[in-house]
Design a protein around this motif. Structure first.
Motif, PDB file in Angstrom:
ATOM      1  N   VAL A  99       0.844  -1.201   0.000  1.00  0.00           N
ATOM      2  CA  VAL A  99       0.000   0.000   0.000  1.00  0.00           C
ATOM      3  C   VAL A  99       0.877   1.248   0.000  1.00  0.00           C
ATOM      4  O   VAL A  99       0.620   2.209  -0.748  1.00  0.00           O
ATOM      5  N   ASP A 100       1.934   1.260   0.810  1.00  0.00           N
ATOM      6  CA  ASP A 100       2.840   2.406   0.855  1.00  0.00           C
ATOM      7  C   ASP A 100       3.511   2.638  -0.501  1.00  0.00           C
ATOM      8  O   ASP A 100       3.654   3.782  -0.942  1.00  0.00           O
ATOM      9  N   LYS A 103       0.926   4.138  -2.857  1.00  0.00           N
ATOM     10  CA  LYS A 103       0.706   5.552  -2.541  1.00  0.00           C
ATOM     11  C   LYS A 103       1.828   6.413  -3.088  1.00  0.00           C
ATOM     12  O   LYS A 103       1.581   7.491  -3.646  1.00  0.00           O
ATOM     13  N   ALA A 107       1.463   9.274  -5.932  1.00  0.00           N
ATOM     14  CA  ALA A 107       1.901  10.642  -5.637  1.00  0.00           C
ATOM     15  C   ALA A 107       2.892  11.125  -6.694  1.00  0.00           C
ATOM     16  O   ALA A 107       2.840  12.287  -7.121  1.00  0.00           O
TER      17      ALA A 107
END
Length: 122
Positions: A99-100, A103, A107
């Motif tokens: 998930v990180d 993200k 971004a």
């Protein structure tokens, strides 16, 4: 990752507390010893929630999982509960990292689309 791992640790906090209540029924264990060991483990769960992004935070979480499984020596049900939480810990770390990464990728794509540099590049 932090949210998933913290959720697992808070769940463990409660399970450790309930296991301590069960362990108090053992006449061979003193109440002081049970609550000292359980209290330290419960405090570690809460403190680890804030240490997850620091070096060694995940490793300490694994050590806690091993200790939780080992607590089955006192409360046999904890073998099962420890294994369940170890699996949850693995899933939290594994999928939390994914998930990180997603993200960060989104971004970076958003920063490219807007024509500005990514926040991490500054």
């Amino acid at each position: 990752m932090r949210t998933l791992c913290s959720s697992t640790l808070i769940g463990e906090f409660f399970v450790i507390g309930f296991a301590a209540l069960v362990a108090m029924k053992d006449p061979g264990l003193s109440t002081t010893a049970v609550w000292t060991v359980s209290g330290v483990a419960m405090l570690l769960c809460v403190l680890l929630c804030g240490m997850l992004t620091r070096p060694g935070g995940i490793a300490l979480g694994w050590a806690l999982q091993i200790a939780l499984i080992a607590s089955g020596l006192v409360v046999p049900t904890m073998y099962f509960m420890g294994a369940v939480f170890a699996a949850l810990w693995w899933a939290s770390v594994h999928f939390g990292r994914k998930v990180d990464e997603a993200k960060a990728r989104f971004a970076a794509q958003a920063a490219e689309a807007s024509g500005s540099a990514p926040a991490d590049a500054a």
